[in-house]
Design a protein around this motif. Structure first.
Motif, PDB file in Angstrom:
ATOM      1  N   GLY A 182     -27.176  54.712  62.429  1.00 18.83           N
ATOM      2  CA  GLY A 182     -25.898  54.346  61.826  1.00 18.83           C
ATOM      3  C   GLY A 182     -25.900  52.992  61.147  1.00 18.83           C
ATOM      4  N   SER A 183     -26.996  52.258  61.233  1.00 15.43           N
ATOM      5  CA  SER A 183     -27.059  50.941  60.607  1.00 15.43           C
ATOM      6  C   SER A 183     -27.020  51.073  59.086  1.00 15.43           C
ATOM      7  N   THR A 184     -26.329  50.116  58.440  1.00 14.63           N
ATOM      8  CA  THR A 184     -26.342  50.102  56.979  1.00 14.63           C
ATOM      9  C   THR A 184     -27.372  49.092  56.469  1.00 14.63           C
ATOM     10  N   HIS A 185     -28.158  48.588  57.397  1.00 16.23           N
ATOM     11  CA  HIS A 185     -29.239  47.657  57.061  1.00 16.23           C
ATOM     12  C   HIS A 185     -30.455  48.495  56.636  1.00 16.23           C
ATOM     13  N   THR A 186     -30.358  49.042  55.423  1.00 20.95           N
ATOM     14  CA  THR A 186     -31.379  49.987  54.961  1.00 20.95           C
ATOM     15  C   THR A 186     -31.828  49.590  53.565  1.00 20.95           C
ATOM     16  N   GLU A 187     -32.969  50.071  53.180  1.00 23.79           N
ATOM     17  CA  GLU A 187     -33.430  49.799  51.818  1.00 23.79           C
ATOM     18  C   GLU A 187     -34.105  51.031  51.234  1.00 23.79           C
ATOM     19  N   VAL A 188     -34.032  51.136  49.899  1.00 19.14           N
ATOM     20  CA  VAL A 188     -34.637  52.280  49.237  1.00 19.14           C
ATOM     21  C   VAL A 188     -36.133  52.031  49.094  1.00 19.14           C
ATOM     22  N   THR A 189     -36.945  53.035  49.417  1.00 19.68           N
ATOM     23  CA  THR A 189     -38.392  52.882  49.250  1.00 19.68           C
ATOM     24  C   THR A 189     -38.889  53.683  48.054  1.00 19.68           C
ATOM     25  N   SER A 190     -38.165  54.752  47.715  1.00 26.79           N
ATOM     26  CA  SER A 190     -38.541  55.521  46.537  1.00 26.79           C
ATOM     27  C   SER A 190     -37.303  56.214  46.005  1.00 26.79           C
TER      28      SER A 190
END
Ligand SMILES: [Zn+2]
Length: 216
Positions: A182-190
């Motif tokens: 549920g974390s919004t601490h995410t990043e796009v990898t592709s």
């Protein structure tokens, strides 16, 4: 996008209209008097109505993401049972030329024929175009349970609306919530995940990679 081909029976081939055929106005149905249909005259159209057909459609899995149904995906635009018992289903492709639409058309025909619908007529409606906003809330929850982040609500950046000097707080960044924690601490990898519809993300908290169903 990979479309797994299903086996077509001649009856289904007849009733499937290719998705790229565009918008269909009323498709003329051959009203050659099938003896089976004549026998149905007087009864309640073979005993099914639009509501039942919609319920059957809601059980058909999306060929790309079997965790959600084609109804969850929001591509079923309309269902109509004609006086002659023919069942008309209108669908909107997720995007123009999506190869999965042929598979979906076959699945609809198969499912309805399996329920005793003698004639299934598919219509493809291109406008208004499908967007991820048409996905149902239930569908988004199923995606999450399946480990795919559902398309985010469209967020309007209001940071530039006020007097720039008066507001010092940063604009809220559109964070894609991790379906695992549920974390919004995410990043796009592709930008492209397992299909062109999805992007590959990584959660910076639980470290899990996940697919994000892109908005469009
Ligand atoms: Zn996470």
């Amino acid at each position: 996008m990979k479309a797994t081909k299903t086996v077509l029976s001649p009856a289904n081939l007849q009733s499937v209209i290719p998705a790229q055929a565009g918008i269909h106005t009323e498709h003329p149905i051959t009203r050659s008097m099938d003896p089976r249909m004549r026998e149905d005259d007087g009864s309640e159209d073979g005993g099914f109505d639009e509501e039942q057909v919609a319920g059957w459609l809601a059980q058909i899995p999306d060929p790309e993401i079997p965790a959600i149904s084609i109804t969850d995906l929001g591509i079923v635009r309309g269902v109509r049972v004609a006086d002659d018992g023919a069942c008309h289903v209108t669908i909107t492709p997720t995007y123009s030329g999506c190869p999965a639409m042929q598979v979906i058309g076959d699945a609809i025909s198969d499912a309805l024929h399996g329920r005793g619908v003698l004639e299934v007529v598919l219509h493809t409606q291109l406008a208004p175009a499908w967007t991820t906003d048409w996905m149902t809330d239930a569908g988004k929850q199923k995606l999450r349970n399946y480990g795919i982040a559902p398309p985010a609500e469209q967020v309007i950046d209001i940071s530039r609306l006020g007097p720039a000097s008066a507001i010092s707080r940063k604009a809220p960044k559109l964070g894609i919530a991790c379906p695992n924690c549920g974390s919004t601490h995410t990043e796009v990898t592709s930008q492209f995940g397992s299909t062109p519809c999805k992007a590959l993300y990584k959660c910076l908290d639980c470290r899990e990679p996940f697919d994000y169903f892109k908005c469009h």
